[in-house]
Design a protein around this motif. Structure first.
Motif, PDB file in Angstrom:
ATOM      1  N   PRO A 145     -76.056  13.951  -3.518  1.00  0.00           N
ATOM      2  CA  PRO A 145     -74.604  13.895  -3.331  1.00  0.00           C
ATOM      3  C   PRO A 145     -74.214  14.586  -2.023  1.00  0.00           C
ATOM      4  CG  PRO A 145     -75.179  14.694  -5.536  1.00  0.00           C
ATOM      5  CD  PRO A 145     -76.438  14.696  -4.736  1.00  0.00           C
ATOM      6  N   GLU A 146     -73.209  14.039  -1.359  1.00  0.00           N
ATOM      7  CA  GLU A 146     -72.676  14.651  -0.148  1.00  0.00           C
ATOM      8  C   GLU A 146     -71.173  14.822  -0.292  1.00  0.00           C
ATOM      9  OE1 GLU A 146     -73.546  12.767   3.532  1.00  0.00           O
ATOM     10  OE2 GLU A 146     -75.704  12.634   3.154  1.00  0.00           O
ATOM     11  N   PRO A 147     -70.645  15.963   0.153  1.00  0.00           N
ATOM     12  CA  PRO A 147     -69.189  16.116   0.151  1.00  0.00           C
ATOM     13  C   PRO A 147     -68.550  15.081   1.073  1.00  0.00           C
ATOM     14  CG  PRO A 147     -70.301  18.224   0.523  1.00  0.00           C
ATOM     15  CD  PRO A 147     -71.336  17.166   0.654  1.00  0.00           C
ATOM     16  N   ALA A 148     -67.411  14.550   0.661  1.00  0.00           N
ATOM     17  CA  ALA A 148     -66.673  13.640   1.534  1.00  0.00           C
ATOM     18  C   ALA A 148     -66.324  14.365   2.833  1.00  0.00           C
ATOM     19  CB  ALA A 148     -65.415  13.158   0.823  1.00  0.00           C
ATOM     20  N   PRO A 149     -66.394  13.656   3.982  1.00  0.00           N
ATOM     21  CA  PRO A 149     -66.439  12.206   4.144  1.00  0.00           C
ATOM     22  C   PRO A 149     -67.831  11.585   4.112  1.00  0.00           C
ATOM     23  CG  PRO A 149     -66.115  13.250   6.277  1.00  0.00           C
ATOM     24  CD  PRO A 149     -66.085  14.350   5.263  1.00  0.00           C
ATOM     25  N   THR A 150     -68.903  12.320   3.987  1.00  0.00           N
ATOM     26  CA  THR A 150     -70.296  11.875   3.867  1.00  0.00           C
ATOM     27  C   THR A 150     -70.806  11.213   5.145  1.00  0.00           C
ATOM     28  OG1 THR A 150     -70.195   9.565   3.057  1.00  0.00           O
ATOM     29  CG2 THR A 150     -69.766  11.330   1.448  1.00  0.00           C
ATOM     30  N   SER A 151     -72.132  11.049   5.190  1.00  0.00           N
ATOM     31  CA  SER A 151     -72.779  10.373   6.321  1.00  0.00           C
ATOM     32  C   SER A 151     -73.333   9.014   5.921  1.00  0.00           C
ATOM     33  CB  SER A 151     -73.931  11.243   6.845  1.00  0.00           C
ATOM     34  OG  SER A 151     -74.951  11.387   5.841  1.00  0.00           O
ATOM     35  N   PHE A 152     -72.946   8.517   4.754  1.00  0.00           N
ATOM     36  CA  PHE A 152     -73.604   7.324   4.211  1.00  0.00           C
ATOM     37  C   PHE A 152     -73.310   6.049   4.990  1.00  0.00           C
ATOM     38  CE2 PHE A 152     -73.280   9.917   0.145  1.00  0.00           C
ATOM     39  CZ  PHE A 152     -74.577  10.394   0.266  1.00  0.00           C
ATOM     40  N   ASN A 153     -72.178   5.983   5.701  1.00  0.00           N
ATOM     41  CA  ASN A 153     -71.927   4.796   6.518  1.00  0.00           C
ATOM     42  C   ASN A 153     -72.905   4.704   7.687  1.00  0.00           C
ATOM     43  OD1 ASN A 153     -69.886   3.769   4.957  1.00  0.00           O
ATOM     44  ND2 ASN A 153     -68.227   4.507   6.255  1.00  0.00           N
ATOM     45  N   LEU A 154     -73.481   5.840   8.077  1.00  0.00           N
ATOM     46  CA  LEU A 154     -74.477   5.847   9.140  1.00  0.00           C
ATOM     47  C   LEU A 154     -75.873   5.605   8.601  1.00  0.00           C
ATOM     48  CD1 LEU A 154     -73.224   8.925  11.218  1.00  0.00           C
ATOM     49  CD2 LEU A 154     -72.767   6.505  11.644  1.00  0.00           C
ATOM     50  N   THR A 155     -76.222   6.278   7.512  1.00  0.00           N
ATOM     51  CA  THR A 155     -77.586   6.179   6.992  1.00  0.00           C
ATOM     52  C   THR A 155     -77.813   4.921   6.161  1.00  0.00           C
ATOM     53  OG1 THR A 155     -76.902   7.593   5.155  1.00  0.00           O
ATOM     54  CG2 THR A 155     -78.005   8.653   7.003  1.00  0.00           C
ATOM     55  N   PHE A 156     -76.760   4.409   5.542  1.00  0.00           N
ATOM     56  CA  PHE A 156     -76.874   3.196   4.737  1.00  0.00           C
ATOM     57  C   PHE A 156     -75.699   2.267   5.033  1.00  0.00           C
ATOM     58  CE2 PHE A 156     -79.023   6.514   2.257  1.00  0.00           C
ATOM     59  CZ  PHE A 156     -80.264   5.923   2.069  1.00  0.00           C
ATOM     60  N   PRO A 157     -75.650   1.691   6.251  1.00  0.00           N
ATOM     61  CA  PRO A 157     -74.534   0.808   6.590  1.00  0.00           C
ATOM     62  C   PRO A 157     -74.550  -0.454   5.744  1.00  0.00           C
ATOM     63  CG  PRO A 157     -76.247   0.683   8.259  1.00  0.00           C
ATOM     64  CD  PRO A 157     -76.639   1.803   7.337  1.00  0.00           C
ATOM     65  N   GLU A 158     -73.394  -1.095   5.680  1.00  0.00           N
ATOM     66  CA  GLU A 158     -73.293  -2.332   4.914  1.00  0.00           C
ATOM     67  C   GLU A 158     -73.909  -3.490   5.696  1.00  0.00           C
ATOM     68  OE1 GLU A 158     -69.820  -2.635   1.804  1.00  0.00           O
ATOM     69  OE2 GLU A 158     -68.977  -2.401   3.805  1.00  0.00           O
ATOM     70  N   GLY A 159     -74.294  -4.536   4.954  1.00  0.00           N
ATOM     71  CA  GLY A 159     -74.774  -5.764   5.573  1.00  0.00           C
ATOM     72  C   GLY A 159     -76.073  -5.572   6.321  1.00  0.00           C
TER      73      GLY A 159
ATOM     74  N   PRO B 234     -59.784  19.250   7.751  1.00  0.00           N
ATOM     75  CA  PRO B 234     -59.988  18.968   9.181  1.00  0.00           C
ATOM     76  C   PRO B 234     -60.901  17.774   9.450  1.00  0.00           C
ATOM     77  CG  PRO B 234     -60.110  21.324   8.770  1.00  0.00           C
ATOM     78  CD  PRO B 234     -60.046  20.658   7.423  1.00  0.00           C
ATOM     79  N   ASP B 235     -61.865  17.518   8.577  1.00  0.00           N
ATOM     80  CA  ASP B 235     -62.781  16.399   8.798  1.00  0.00           C
ATOM     81  C   ASP B 235     -62.226  15.076   8.297  1.00  0.00           C
ATOM     82  OD1 ASP B 235     -62.952  16.744   6.074  1.00  0.00           O
ATOM     83  OD2 ASP B 235     -65.061  17.317   6.039  1.00  0.00           O
ATOM     84  N   GLY B 236     -60.987  15.063   7.796  1.00  0.00           N
ATOM     85  CA  GLY B 236     -60.365  13.836   7.332  1.00  0.00           C
ATOM     86  C   GLY B 236     -60.518  13.570   5.852  1.00  0.00           C
ATOM     87  N   ALA B 237     -61.357  14.340   5.165  1.00  0.00           N
ATOM     88  CA  ALA B 237     -61.542  14.138   3.733  1.00  0.00           C
ATOM     89  C   ALA B 237     -60.345  14.691   2.966  1.00  0.00           C
ATOM     90  CB  ALA B 237     -62.825  14.815   3.257  1.00  0.00           C
ATOM     91  N   PHE B 238     -60.160  14.202   1.772  1.00  0.00           N
ATOM     92  CA  PHE B 238     -59.098  14.675   0.896  1.00  0.00           C
ATOM     93  C   PHE B 238     -59.644  15.742  -0.042  1.00  0.00           C
ATOM     94  CE2 PHE B 238     -57.836  10.369   2.035  1.00  0.00           C
ATOM     95  CZ  PHE B 238     -56.527  10.572   2.445  1.00  0.00           C
ATOM     96  N   GLY B 239     -58.882  16.805  -0.220  1.00  0.00           N
ATOM     97  CA  GLY B 239     -59.189  17.834  -1.190  1.00  0.00           C
ATOM     98  C   GLY B 239     -57.939  18.108  -2.006  1.00  0.00           C
ATOM     99  N   ALA B 240     -58.026  19.068  -2.904  1.00  0.00           N
ATOM    100  CA  ALA B 240     -56.864  19.421  -3.726  1.00  0.00           C
ATOM    101  C   ALA B 240     -56.852  20.919  -3.942  1.00  0.00           C
ATOM    102  CB  ALA B 240     -56.900  18.692  -5.067  1.00  0.00           C
TER     103      ALA B 240
END
Length: 302
Positions: free
Chosen positions: A252-266, A14-20
């Protein structure tokens, strides 16, 4: 599990992450950042380490316990399935520069056919995720029964397909120098206990600085893991600035993670306090429990 498709067991959550789905288990990716330090002291994600999480219902199962339950004849396929998860979830983050380091048990791939098939699966997953192969580093972990000639052949095939190579537990011994020469890695993770003992005096620290500089000259990025105290960050600075990984910086964080918010690029500004600050205060984020998938993924039908 049938090996006809690397995507046939994949599901979208549901959160958009891929599982198996594998038997009673839901497999998920957890991603842990590996950082470089910018001149202004801010941390920038240079790579992610892919870690598998297995759950049977609400009951978590360690990776070792999970793989022990996988029949021997299916381990190669399940091993590859886990890497596909990491690649798809790292690609979904949409980062432009960060690499992804994924584990390999090279002993599972001992024949030309097995190696060729695994490389093709990696290429398919990378294409689906939109990740250039050069940003995917295959960590070839050494096991006592592995032969260096076989590992070198595997690494050469991966390099030939455009993928990077990583090795771990480097301690500067003859076998490590041989791995450097034969596998030609782009990432090298130091053995944490060895590093700490070696850096206890100024002579050892100076030698580590030379080694890291030599690695950089050869296009190899050194990684220091186990960063759990602020003193280790200062030590890394004294070594010449290797990449850093550890719970003090980010769990470690399960995908989709919050890293784009806490550690954005550039030069983007984080929208919330970086995980490193929370970890320093003793409140690093914890992993969330699994949720069940909602639909199967496999639009390509392969």
């Amino acid at each position: 599990m049938r090996e006809r498709s690397i995507f046939s067991n994949l599901v979208r959550q549901p959160d958009g992450a891929f599982g198996a789905a594998y038997g009673p288990f839901l497999l998920q990716s957890a991603l842990q950042p590996i950082f470089s330090e910018r001149p202004d002291g801010r941390l920038q994600i240079a790579a992610f380490k892919g870690l598998i999480r297995a759950n049977a219902g609400d009951m978590p199962c360690s990776p070792a316990e999970f793989f022990a339950r996988v029949p021997e004849e299916e381990r190669t396929a399940v091993d590859g399935l886990c890497r596909s998860l990491h690649i798809l979830n790292a690609g979904a983050l949409g980062r432009r520069e960060a690499a992804l380091i994924i584990n390999f048990h090279a002993g599972l791939y001992t024949t030309p056919q097995a190696i060729r098939q695994e490389v093709e699966w990696l290429r398919l997953a990378a294409h689906e995720a939109g990740l250039p192969p050069a940003r995917i580093a295959c960590e070839i972990r050494e096991h006592p029964q592995d032969e260096l000639d076989m590992l070198a052949s595997f690494a050469a095939r991966l390099h030939g397909a455009g993928f990077a190579i990583a090795i771990d537990n480097y301690m500067g011994e003859d076998r490590d120098l041989a791995r450097l020469e034969r596998l030609k890695p782009q990432f090298v993770t130091f053995d944490t206990a060895w590093l700490r003992s070696f850096a206890e005096n100024s002579a050892g620290l100076a030698l580590l600085r030379v080694v890291i500089g030599q690695f950089a000259h050869k296009g190899i990025r050194a990684i220091v893991g186990g960063i759990e105290e602020p003193e280790m960050i200062a030590l890394c600075r004294d070594m010449g600035g290797p990449l850093m990984q550890g719970y003090l910086l980010a769990r470690p964080e399960p995908a989709p993670t919050s890293f784009n918010l806490t550690f954005p690029e550039g030069d983007d500004v984080p929208v919330q306090a970086p995980a490193a600050a929370s970890a320093t205060a003793g409140s690093a984020p914890v992993e969330n429990r699994a949720t069940r998938p909602v639909r199967q993924f496999g639009r390509r039908g392969i």
